[in-house]
Design a protein around this motif. Structure first.
Motif, PDB file in Angstrom:
ATOM      1  N   LEU A 115       0.851  -1.185   0.000  1.00  0.00           N
ATOM      2  CA  LEU A 115       0.000   0.000   0.000  1.00  0.00           C
ATOM      3  C   LEU A 115       0.888   1.237   0.000  1.00  0.00           C
ATOM      4  O   LEU A 115       1.896   1.272   0.701  1.00  0.00           O
ATOM      5  N   HIS A 116       0.513   2.259  -0.760  1.00  0.00           N
ATOM      6  CA  HIS A 116       1.336   3.462  -0.831  1.00  0.00           C
ATOM      7  C   HIS A 116       0.436   4.655  -1.135  1.00  0.00           C
ATOM      8  O   HIS A 116      -0.519   4.544  -1.922  1.00  0.00           O
ATOM      9  N   SER A 117       0.748   5.789  -0.525  1.00  0.00           N
ATOM     10  CA  SER A 117      -0.068   6.988  -0.720  1.00  0.00           C
ATOM     11  C   SER A 117      -0.079   7.460  -2.169  1.00  0.00           C
ATOM     12  O   SER A 117      -1.009   8.139  -2.601  1.00  0.00           O
ATOM     13  N   GLU A 118       0.962   7.097  -2.943  1.00  0.00           N
ATOM     14  CA  GLU A 118       1.040   7.495  -4.347  1.00  0.00           C
ATOM     15  C   GLU A 118       0.786   6.308  -5.281  1.00  0.00           C
ATOM     16  O   GLU A 118       1.257   6.291  -6.422  1.00  0.00           O
ATOM     17  N   ALA A 119       0.035   5.330  -4.818  1.00  0.00           N
ATOM     18  CA  ALA A 119      -0.267   4.170  -5.656  1.00  0.00           C
ATOM     19  C   ALA A 119      -0.982   4.612  -6.936  1.00  0.00           C
ATOM     20  O   ALA A 119      -1.827   5.514  -6.912  1.00  0.00           O
ATOM     21  N   PRO A 120      -0.656   4.004  -8.059  1.00  0.00           N
ATOM     22  CA  PRO A 120      -1.274   4.416  -9.326  1.00  0.00           C
ATOM     23  C   PRO A 120      -2.728   3.972  -9.427  1.00  0.00           C
ATOM     24  O   PRO A 120      -3.156   3.036  -8.745  1.00  0.00           O
ATOM     25  N   GLN A 121      -3.457   4.633 -10.284  1.00  0.00           N
ATOM     26  CA  GLN A 121      -4.821   4.229 -10.575  1.00  0.00           C
ATOM     27  C   GLN A 121      -4.779   2.993 -11.469  1.00  0.00           C
ATOM     28  O   GLN A 121      -4.125   3.003 -12.523  1.00  0.00           O
ATOM     29  N   PRO A 122      -5.428   1.902 -11.097  1.00  0.00           N
ATOM     30  CA  PRO A 122      -5.349   0.684 -11.919  1.00  0.00           C
ATOM     31  C   PRO A 122      -6.121   0.827 -13.223  1.00  0.00           C
ATOM     32  O   PRO A 122      -7.079   1.594 -13.320  1.00  0.00           O
ATOM     33  N   VAL A 128     -15.045  -5.991 -13.011  1.00  0.00           N
ATOM     34  CA  VAL A 128     -14.231  -6.118 -11.794  1.00  0.00           C
ATOM     35  C   VAL A 128     -14.132  -4.742 -11.141  1.00  0.00           C
ATOM     36  O   VAL A 128     -13.807  -3.748 -11.799  1.00  0.00           O
ATOM     37  N   GLN A 129     -14.434  -4.699  -9.837  1.00  0.00           N
ATOM     38  CA  GLN A 129     -14.277  -3.447  -9.102  1.00  0.00           C
ATOM     39  C   GLN A 129     -12.806  -3.271  -8.717  1.00  0.00           C
ATOM     40  O   GLN A 129     -12.211  -4.164  -8.109  1.00  0.00           O
ATOM     41  N   LEU A 130     -12.229  -2.126  -9.056  1.00  0.00           N
ATOM     42  CA  LEU A 130     -10.821  -1.840  -8.797  1.00  0.00           C
ATOM     43  C   LEU A 130     -10.697  -0.551  -8.003  1.00  0.00           C
ATOM     44  O   LEU A 130     -11.523   0.362  -8.127  1.00  0.00           O
ATOM     45  N   ARG A 131      -9.643  -0.468  -7.182  1.00  0.00           N
ATOM     46  CA  ARG A 131      -9.335   0.757  -6.446  1.00  0.00           C
ATOM     47  C   ARG A 131      -7.825   0.912  -6.366  1.00  0.00           C
ATOM     48  O   ARG A 131      -7.073  -0.071  -6.464  1.00  0.00           O
ATOM     49  N   ARG A 132      -7.384   2.144  -6.166  1.00  0.00           N
ATOM     50  CA  ARG A 132      -5.982   2.392  -5.870  1.00  0.00           C
ATOM     51  C   ARG A 132      -5.622   1.717  -4.548  1.00  0.00           C
ATOM     52  O   ARG A 132      -6.408   1.728  -3.606  1.00  0.00           O
ATOM     53  N   ALA A 133      -4.419   1.203  -4.476  1.00  0.00           N
ATOM     54  CA  ALA A 133      -3.937   0.599  -3.230  1.00  0.00           C
ATOM     55  C   ALA A 133      -3.257   1.673  -2.392  1.00  0.00           C
ATOM     56  O   ALA A 133      -2.076   1.596  -2.068  1.00  0.00           O
ATOM     57  N   GLY A 134      -4.030   2.714  -2.058  1.00  0.00           N
ATOM     58  CA  GLY A 134      -3.494   3.771  -1.201  1.00  0.00           C
ATOM     59  C   GLY A 134      -3.227   3.246   0.195  1.00  0.00           C
ATOM     60  O   GLY A 134      -3.626   2.143   0.559  1.00  0.00           O
ATOM     61  N   GLY A 135      -2.568   4.031   1.011  1.00  0.00           N
ATOM     62  CA  GLY A 135      -2.241   3.606   2.369  1.00  0.00           C
ATOM     63  C   GLY A 135      -0.746   3.624   2.607  1.00  0.00           C
ATOM     64  O   GLY A 135       0.004   4.352   1.944  1.00  0.00           O
ATOM     65  N   ARG A 136      -0.295   2.789   3.511  1.00  0.00           N
ATOM     66  CA  ARG A 136       1.124   2.814   3.884  1.00  0.00           C
ATOM     67  C   ARG A 136       1.479   1.507   4.586  1.00  0.00           C
ATOM     68  O   ARG A 136       0.673   0.954   5.347  1.00  0.00           O
ATOM     69  N   CYS A 137       2.699   1.021   4.337  1.00  0.00           N
ATOM     70  CA  CYS A 137       3.221  -0.172   5.008  1.00  0.00           C
ATOM     71  C   CYS A 137       4.559   0.170   5.653  1.00  0.00           C
ATOM     72  O   CYS A 137       5.434   0.737   4.983  1.00  0.00           O
TER      73      CYS A 137
END
Length: 360
Positions: A115-122, A128-137
Motif C-alpha cells: 500500500l502506498h499513498s502514491e499508488a497508481p490508478q489501476p 471487476v471493481q478496482l481501487r488504488r492501493a493507497g495507504g502505507r506499510c
C-alpha cells in the motif's frame, strides 16, 4: 499523542520518549524511537527504485477487497547475517535500511510495500471493481540485535514498543487511514523471510472485512467485557494491569490466545499507565508460555485489533496470537476445509489450551 518535530520529546504516561524523523535518500521515512535522543550521523545509503503499491480488487463472493502487489515477489528472502537489512549500518559494510551505527527501536516505510499513498490508478477490467492501493506499510525493528523476542527484550523495551505503536496509530489515523494494523509474523511456518526481530504496520484505505464484521457485532450490542467475566474461570491464562490473557472459547487455532482490557477500550492509545504496563507484560508472558510449552521458538501470527476510524466507543481492543503449532513438534496446517470455507477444524479445546498455558 502527536509528534511534530524531528527528534522531539514526548511523554508516554510519564515516560520520556524521543522520536527522530529521518528522510532516507529514496524519500522514505525512518523514525528512531528511544529513551535517549538519537543524534548519530547517518552513513551511506543505497538508493534505488521504491515500489509505490499495487492495486485493490473486490471479491464479489467473499465481499472483501484484496491487495495485488506483484513487485513483492522480489523482496528480500532469508539473507545471510552479513546482508541483514534490518541491522544497524556499519562502516565498511553494505548499507542497511537503517543508516546508523546504533538505535533503540526503528520504524521505516517498507521498500516492498503493498500500500502506498502514491499508488497508481489501476487500469479498468470489465466487471471487476478496482481501487488504488493507497495507504502505507511500515516495518518496525525491535532493536539492533538480530536475536530475541517479545519476552526476552524485557519490559522496558516492550513499553518503548507500545509508545512507538501508539505514535504510529495517531499519525497514520491523522493522515487518513481507515484502519491501522500493527502485527508480527514469527517463524518459518508463518513464512518469515527476515529473522531479525521485527513487526510491521499496515495503514489501510478501507476497513477490512474481518474488522468490519467485528465493528458490526459491537455495534449490535456484543460485549466482550461481559464475556470476559464469564470466561475468567475456565479460559483465562494470566492477568496484569487491568488486562486479561485468555484462550477464547470460539478460538480457531489450537492455543490461540487474546489479550484484552477488562473494560471496553478502543485502542492502546487510551490505556492508562497501569494498563500499558499490564499489556507490555502480557505480550512477553504469552510468548514465554508458548516457547516453554512448544519447547522451541513458537511460530505465530500476532495482530492488534484496535478500533477503525469509523468505529464508535463500543469497539473493544484485542491483541490476538495465532500459533501455527498444535503440539510440540506438530504444525497446525490450514488445509482445504479452512481455506475453502473459513470453517476451522480446531484440534485442541480452548479450555484445555487455557489450562495448559495457565499452568506454566
Amino acid at each position: 499523542m502527536t509528534v511534530k518535530t524531528p527528534n522531539s520529546r514526548y511523554a508516554a504516561d510519564g515516560e520520556a520518549v524521543y522520536r527522530r524523523r529521518f528522510v532516507k535518500k529514496d524519500g522514505r521515512d525512518l523514525f528512531l524511537y528511544g529513551y535517549q535522543p538519537h543524534t548519530l550521523p547517518p552513513l551511506d545509503e543505497d538508493v534505488g527504485a521504491v515500489a509505490k503499491g499495487g492495486e485493490l480488487r473486490f471479491h464479489p463472493l467473499r465481499n472483501e477487497w484484496n491487495i495485488y502487489a506483484p513487485h513483492r515477489q522480489n523482496r528480500t528472502f532469508k539473507p545471510s547475517a552479513a546482508n541483514n537489512p534490518l541491522a544497524p549500518s556499519a562502516l565498511g559494510w553494505a548499507p542497511t535500511e537503517i543508516p546508523f551505527t546504533d538505535f533503540e527501536l526503528a520504524v521505516f516505510e517498507n521498500k516492498f510495500t503493498s500500500l502506498h499513498s502514491e499508488a497508481p490508478q489501476p487500469s479498468e477490467i470489465d466487471s471487476v471493481q478496482l481501487r488504488r492501493a493507497g495507504g502505507r506499510c511500515e516495518v518496525i525493528v525491535y532493536g539492533p540485535e538480530d536475536f530475541g523476542n517479545l519476552y526476552s527484550m524485557g519490559q522496558e523495551k516492550r513499553r518503548l514498543l507500545l509508545a512507538a505503536w501508539n505514535d504510529r496509530y495517531t499519525e497514520l489515523y491523522d493522515q487518513g487511514a481507515e484502519f491501522v494494523l500493527p502485527f508480527e509474523n514469527r517463524g518459518d511456518e508463518v513464512g518469515v523471510t527476515l529473522h531479525h526481530p521485527h513487526g510491521q504496520i499496515y495503514a489501510f484505505p478501507f476497513v477490512p472485512r474481518v474488522q468490519q464484521d467485528a465493528m458490526n457485532a459491537f455495534g449490535k450490542g456484543y460485549s466482550l467485557a461481559a464475556n470476559l467475566q464469564d470466561f475468567r474461570e475456565d479460559y483465562s491464562v494470566a492477568h496484569a494491569g487491568g488486562l486479561t490473557a485468555f484462550c477464547p472459547p470460539f478460538a480457531r487455532f489450537p492455543f490461540e490466545t487474546w489479550i484484552a482490557p477488562d473494560k471496553c477500550t478502543r485502542g492502546p492509545w487510551d490505556f492508562s499507565s497501569d494498563q500499558l504496563d499490564g499489556f507490555a507484560h502480557l505480550l512477553g508472558d504469552v510468548t514465554r508460555r508458548y516457547d516453554e510449552f512448544f519447547q522451541r521458538p513458537t511460530a505465530y501470527m500476532l495482530s492488534l485489533h484496535a478500533a477503525p476510524r469509523s468505529a464508535d466507543d463500543r469497539f473493544h481492543f484485542t491483541a490476538q496470537f495465532y500459533p501455527l503449532l498444535r503440539a510440540p513438534g506438530r504444525v497446525k496446517y490450514l488445509a482445504s476445509v479452512e481455506q475453502s470455507t473459513g470453517a476451522f477444524t480446531v484440534d485442541v479445546m480452548p479450555e484445555m489450551a487455557a489450562k495448559t498455558l495457565r499452568a506454566l
